[in-house]
Design a protein around this motif. Structure first.
Motif, PDB file in Angstrom:
ATOM      1  N   VAL A   1       0.762  -1.400  -0.037  1.00 37.81           N
ATOM      2  CA  VAL A   1      -0.190  -0.092  -0.028  1.00 37.81           C
ATOM      3  C   VAL A   1       0.744   1.157   0.012  1.00 37.81           C
ATOM      4  N   TRP A   2       1.859   1.202   0.792  1.00 35.67           N
ATOM      5  CA  TRP A   2       2.886   2.321   0.984  1.00 35.67           C
ATOM      6  C   TRP A   2       3.413   2.350  -0.735  1.00 35.67           C
ATOM      7  N   CYS A   3       3.846   1.690  -1.169  1.00 32.61           N
ATOM      8  CA  CYS A   3       4.436   1.615  -2.357  1.00 32.61           C
ATOM      9  C   CYS A   3       3.538   2.018  -3.696  1.00 32.61           C
ATOM     10  N   ILE A   4       2.478   1.365  -3.772  1.00 29.81           N
ATOM     11  CA  ILE A   4       1.669   1.389  -4.766  1.00 29.81           C
ATOM     12  C   ILE A   4       0.606   2.215  -4.675  1.00 29.81           C
ATOM     13  N   ALA A   5      -0.049   2.515  -3.652  1.00 26.06           N
ATOM     14  CA  ALA A   5      -1.479   3.255  -3.647  1.00 26.06           C
ATOM     15  C   ALA A   5      -1.224   4.801  -3.119  1.00 26.06           C
ATOM     16  N   ALA A   6      -0.053   4.987  -2.742  1.00 26.53           N
ATOM     17  CA  ALA A   6       0.167   6.115  -2.306  1.00 26.53           C
ATOM     18  C   ALA A   6       1.293   7.145  -3.049  1.00 26.53           C
ATOM     19  N   VAL A   7       1.630   6.456  -4.180  1.00 24.30           N
ATOM     20  CA  VAL A   7       2.511   7.065  -5.068  1.00 24.30           C
ATOM     21  C   VAL A   7       2.019   8.116  -5.901  1.00 24.30           C
ATOM     22  N   PRO A   8       0.698   8.054  -6.612  1.00 26.61           N
ATOM     23  CA  PRO A   8       0.225   8.987  -7.265  1.00 26.61           C
ATOM     24  C   PRO A   8       0.146  10.275  -6.432  1.00 26.61           C
ATOM     25  N   LEU A   9      -0.366  10.333  -5.124  1.00 25.09           N
ATOM     26  CA  LEU A   9      -0.362  11.274  -4.225  1.00 25.09           C
ATOM     27  C   LEU A   9       0.900  11.920  -3.904  1.00 25.09           C
ATOM     28  N   VAL A  10       1.999  11.216  -3.685  1.00 23.05           N
ATOM     29  CA  VAL A  10       3.319  11.590  -3.219  1.00 23.05           C
ATOM     30  C   VAL A  10       4.023  12.114  -4.344  1.00 23.05           C
ATOM     31  N   ASN A  11       3.613  11.541  -5.637  1.00 26.01           N
ATOM     32  CA  ASN A  11       4.312  12.169  -6.829  1.00 26.01           C
ATOM     33  C   ASN A  11       4.126  13.516  -7.218  1.00 26.01           C
TER      34      ASN A  11
ATOM     35  N   PHE B   1      14.911  18.470   0.542  1.00 27.76           N
ATOM     36  CA  PHE B   1      16.435  17.847   0.888  1.00 27.76           C
ATOM     37  C   PHE B   1      17.315  18.405  -0.368  1.00 27.76           C
ATOM     38  N   GLY B   2      17.398  19.426  -0.520  1.00 31.64           N
ATOM     39  CA  GLY B   2      18.318  19.803  -1.608  1.00 31.64           C
ATOM     40  C   GLY B   2      17.845  19.168  -2.916  1.00 31.64           C
ATOM     41  N   SER B   3      18.423  18.582  -3.786  1.00 32.69           N
ATOM     42  CA  SER B   3      17.848  18.313  -5.061  1.00 32.69           C
ATOM     43  C   SER B   3      17.415  16.816  -5.128  1.00 32.69           C
ATOM     44  N   ILE B   4      17.012  16.238  -4.000  1.00 25.81           N
ATOM     45  CA  ILE B   4      16.582  14.847  -3.997  1.00 25.81           C
ATOM     46  C   ILE B   4      15.014  14.843  -4.186  1.00 25.81           C
ATOM     47  N   PRO B   5      14.411  14.442  -5.118  1.00 27.68           N
ATOM     48  CA  PRO B   5      12.967  14.368  -5.089  1.00 27.68           C
ATOM     49  C   PRO B   5      12.178  13.551  -3.980  1.00 27.68           C
ATOM     50  N   PHE B   6      11.101  14.120  -3.561  1.00 30.54           N
ATOM     51  CA  PHE B   6      10.385  13.695  -2.490  1.00 30.54           C
ATOM     52  C   PHE B   6       9.974  12.106  -2.845  1.00 30.54           C
ATOM     53  N   LEU B   7       9.484  11.924  -4.259  1.00 36.85           N
ATOM     54  CA  LEU B   7       9.373  10.524  -4.293  1.00 36.85           C
ATOM     55  C   LEU B   7      10.295   9.522  -3.843  1.00 36.85           C
ATOM     56  N   LEU B   8      11.673   9.946  -4.198  1.00 38.74           N
ATOM     57  CA  LEU B   8      12.697   9.128  -3.652  1.00 38.74           C
ATOM     58  C   LEU B   8      12.675   8.890  -2.284  1.00 38.74           C
ATOM     59  N   VAL B   9      12.790  10.098  -1.388  1.00 35.14           N
ATOM     60  CA  VAL B   9      12.680   9.952  -0.099  1.00 35.14           C
ATOM     61  C   VAL B   9      11.489   9.013   0.651  1.00 35.14           C
ATOM     62  N   TRP B  10      10.352   9.068  -0.141  1.00 36.13           N
ATOM     63  CA  TRP B  10       9.236   8.386   0.122  1.00 36.13           C
ATOM     64  C   TRP B  10       9.400   6.866   0.079  1.00 36.13           C
ATOM     65  N   MET B  11       9.879   6.421  -1.098  1.00 34.99           N
ATOM     66  CA  MET B  11      10.254   5.127  -1.374  1.00 34.99           C
ATOM     67  C   MET B  11      11.327   4.448  -0.432  1.00 34.99           C
ATOM     68  N   THR B  12      12.430   5.536  -0.069  1.00 33.92           N
ATOM     69  CA  THR B  12      13.447   4.838   0.882  1.00 33.92           C
ATOM     70  C   THR B  12      12.853   4.939   2.130  1.00 33.92           C
ATOM     71  N   LEU B  13      11.823   5.500   2.645  1.00 34.37           N
ATOM     72  CA  LEU B  13      11.141   5.390   3.818  1.00 34.37           C
ATOM     73  C   LEU B  13      10.294   4.118   3.739  1.00 34.37           C
ATOM     74  N   GLY B  14       9.855   3.741   2.773  1.00 32.84           N
ATOM     75  CA  GLY B  14       9.107   2.602   2.380  1.00 32.84           C
ATOM     76  C   GLY B  14       9.597   1.502   2.877  1.00 32.84           C
TER      77      GLY B  14
END
Length: 80
Positions: A27-37, A43-56
């Protein structure tokens, strides 16, 4: 080598609510990605989506760890 014993009929009805935690990582990786994208950069030049997936990965590991601890406390782990 002996086979693991089959649990008694009364024991199969034991609650395993904690196994529902295995639904958290998909659910973290699939369902929330459209919202988080839609969130901008953080964090500088790191996209929030990358931070989100790492936290996943961290959240998924924590969910599996909780399941292991609960199963071990209930004595449901096979010992080899």
């Amino acid at each position: 080598m002996s086979r693991p014993s089959i649990p008694a009929a009364g024991r199969t009805s034991q609650r395993r609510w904690h196994w529902l935690l295995l639904a958290v990582p998909p659910v973290w990786c699939i369902a929330a990605v459209p919202l988080v994208n839609q969130v901008g950069y953080v964090f500088g030049s790191i996209p929030f989506l990358l931070v989100w997936m790492t936290l996943g990965v961290v959240v998924g590991s924590a969910a599996i760890g909780v399941i292991y601890v609960v199963d071990r406390r209930n004595g449901e782990l096979n010992r080899f």
